[in-house]
Design an enzyme around this catalytic site. Structure first.
Site, short mmCIF file in Angstrom:
data_model
loop_
_atom_site.label_atom_id
_atom_site.label_comp_id
_atom_site.label_asym_id
_atom_site.label_seq_id
_atom_site.Cartn_x
_atom_site.Cartn_y
_atom_site.Cartn_z
N ASN A 9 1.08 -1.46 0.51
CA ASN A 9 0.00 0.13 0.17
C ASN A 9 1.18 1.18 0.02
O ASN A 9 1.20 1.70 1.33
CB ASN A 9 -0.92 -0.27 0.78
CG ASN A 9 -1.86 1.07 1.36
OD1 ASN A 9 -1.36 1.74 0.62
ND2 ASN A 9 -1.50 1.31 2.89
N LYS A 11 0.26 4.39 0.22
CA LYS A 11 -1.09 5.48 0.14
C LYS A 11 -0.33 6.70 -0.64
O LYS A 11 -0.11 6.31 -2.40
CB LYS A 11 0.13 6.14 1.40
CG LYS A 11 0.21 4.63 2.57
CD LYS A 11 0.55 5.04 3.51
CE LYS A 11 0.10 3.70 4.42
NZ LYS A 11 0.17 3.67 5.68
N HIS A 94 -9.42 1.87 4.33
CA HIS A 94 -8.40 1.89 5.33
C HIS A 94 -8.48 3.20 5.91
O HIS A 94 -9.01 3.74 6.47
CB HIS A 94 -7.53 2.11 4.24
CG HIS A 94 -6.10 2.06 5.21
ND1 HIS A 94 -5.41 3.34 5.64
CD2 HIS A 94 -4.86 1.47 5.27
CE1 HIS A 94 -4.16 3.33 6.64
NE2 HIS A 94 -3.79 1.76 5.55
N GLU A 96 -6.84 5.14 7.08
CA GLU A 96 -6.53 6.84 7.28
C GLU A 96 -7.94 7.02 6.22
O GLU A 96 -8.20 8.35 6.03
CB GLU A 96 -5.44 6.92 5.77
CG GLU A 96 -4.40 6.83 7.31
CD GLU A 96 -3.05 6.12 6.60
OE1 GLU A 96 -3.16 5.61 5.30
OE2 GLU A 96 -2.36 5.41 7.33
N GLU A 166 -6.36 -3.86 10.30
CA GLU A 166 -4.26 -3.39 10.72
C GLU A 166 -4.96 -2.81 11.89
O GLU A 166 -5.77 -1.83 12.22
CB GLU A 166 -4.72 -3.04 9.18
CG GLU A 166 -4.74 -3.22 8.78
CD GLU A 166 -3.50 -1.87 7.43
OE1 GLU A 166 -2.50 -2.33 6.39
OE2 GLU A 166 -4.29 -1.19 6.92
N GLY A 172 2.21 2.82 10.37
CA GLY A 172 3.10 3.54 10.33
C GLY A 172 4.54 3.97 11.39
O GLY A 172 4.47 5.31 12.00
N SER A 211 3.50 -1.53 10.57
CA SER A 211 4.12 -1.31 11.03
C SER A 211 4.79 -3.57 10.57
O SER A 211 6.39 -3.75 11.68
CB SER A 211 5.11 -1.23 12.01
OG SER A 211 4.66 -0.13 12.41
P1 PGA Z 1 2.99 0.98 7.60
O1 PGA Z 1 1.25 1.02 7.14
O2 PGA Z 1 2.87 -0.77 6.72
O3 PGA Z 1 4.17 1.73 7.08
O4 PGA Z 1 2.49 0.74 9.48
C1 PGA Z 1 0.40 -0.11 6.68
C2 PGA Z 1 -1.22 0.43 6.11
O5 PGA Z 1 -1.73 1.66 6.53
O6 PGA Z 1 -1.25 -0.18 5.61
#
Ligand code: PGA
Length: 251
Positions: A9, A11, A94, A96, A166, A172, A211
């Site tokens: 992903n 982003k 997601h 976000e 998640e 993140g 992460s």
């Molecule tokens: P990350 O993000 O691996 O940077 O923690 C995962 C995601 O938001 O899908």
């Protein structure tokens, strides 16, 4: 057996040139799709370029879409636009999108149903925030997000969907969940889905995200109810992404 699926992903990262560099590096190097599924989800503006160069073993997905086919929705991308670029997957719900863009379960459900209707495979995300975890609401949150997100999905369509568990506190932050937490939450998600769809729940893939990186992915993939990873920052680097896809080959 459920085949592992390793999903990047990106982003809102990468220029077109960087996206092309990435796909040139990985498209010929990823293991066969018979062994492990490899998906790259990217900003809409790059999808056409990625699809053209994806090779035989990488699949391409979008990071979001609106549910209407067309109309006065300035700035949105429709399922018809995605299918016309030949992408296969779309990430929906997601955290976000939920938190920054205020998407709720009813809207996400409309997107899931519309994606399926257009032949796209939804990657439906769910997961609790830190506050919800501290308040003991994990099960309540996951039950609501899955029940409402999967409302009216036909039983025969269920396995076209991938669930991304998640925890928001792990995204993140560099603080991934432990493998035990990932297992118990993914199992809980599967139980909720079994309550809705019966035995089909054994066939749906549930991946862990938050992460994930080459150093820890194997621990997650060893868990019986974790069928892959949804990876943000570590997926931006082609070598790291390839290492994580390799780790997804089931021995
Ligand atoms: P990350 O993000 O691996 O940077 O923690 C995962 C995601 O938001 O899908």
């Amino acid at each position: 057996m459920r085949k592992n699926i390793i999903i990047a992903n990106w982003k809102m990262y990468k220029t077109r040139e960087e996206a092309l560099d990435f796909i040139y590096s990985v498209s010929q190097a990823v293991p066969s799709k018979d062994l492990v599924e490899s998906v790259v989800c990217a900003p809409a503006i790059m999808l056409r370029d990625l699809v053209k160069r994806q090779g035989d073993n990488v699949r391409i997905g979008a990071e979001n879409m609106y549910y209407e086919e067309e109309g006065a929705f300035t700035g949105e991308i429709s399922p018809k636009m995605l299918t016309s670029t030949n992408v296969e997957f779309v990430i929906l719900g997601h955290s976000e999108r939920r938190m920054i863009f205020k998407e709720d379960d009813a809207l996400i459900n409309k997107k899931v149903l519309s994606a399926l209707e257009h032949g796209l495979k939804p990657i439906l995300c769910c997961g609790e925030t830190l506050t919800e975890m501290e308040e003991g609401k994990v099960e309540e949150v996951l039950t609501k997000q899955l029940t409402e997100g999967l409302k009216s999905v036909k039983k025969e369509d269920l396995t076209k969907i991938v669930i991304g568990y998640e925890p928001v506190w792990a995204i993140g932050t560099g603080k991934s969940a432990t493998a035990e937490i990932a297992q118990s939450r993914c199992k809980f998600c599967r139980d909720v889905i079994a309550g809705l769809f019966g035995a089909e729940a054994e066939k749906i893939r549930i991946v862990y995200g938050g992460s994930v990186k080459p150093e820890n992915i194997a621990d997650f993939l060893k868990q019986p109810d974790v069928d892959g990873g949804l990876i943000g920052s570590a997926s931006l680097n082609p070598q790291k992404y390839l290492a994580m896809v390799e780790a997804g080959i089931q021995k």
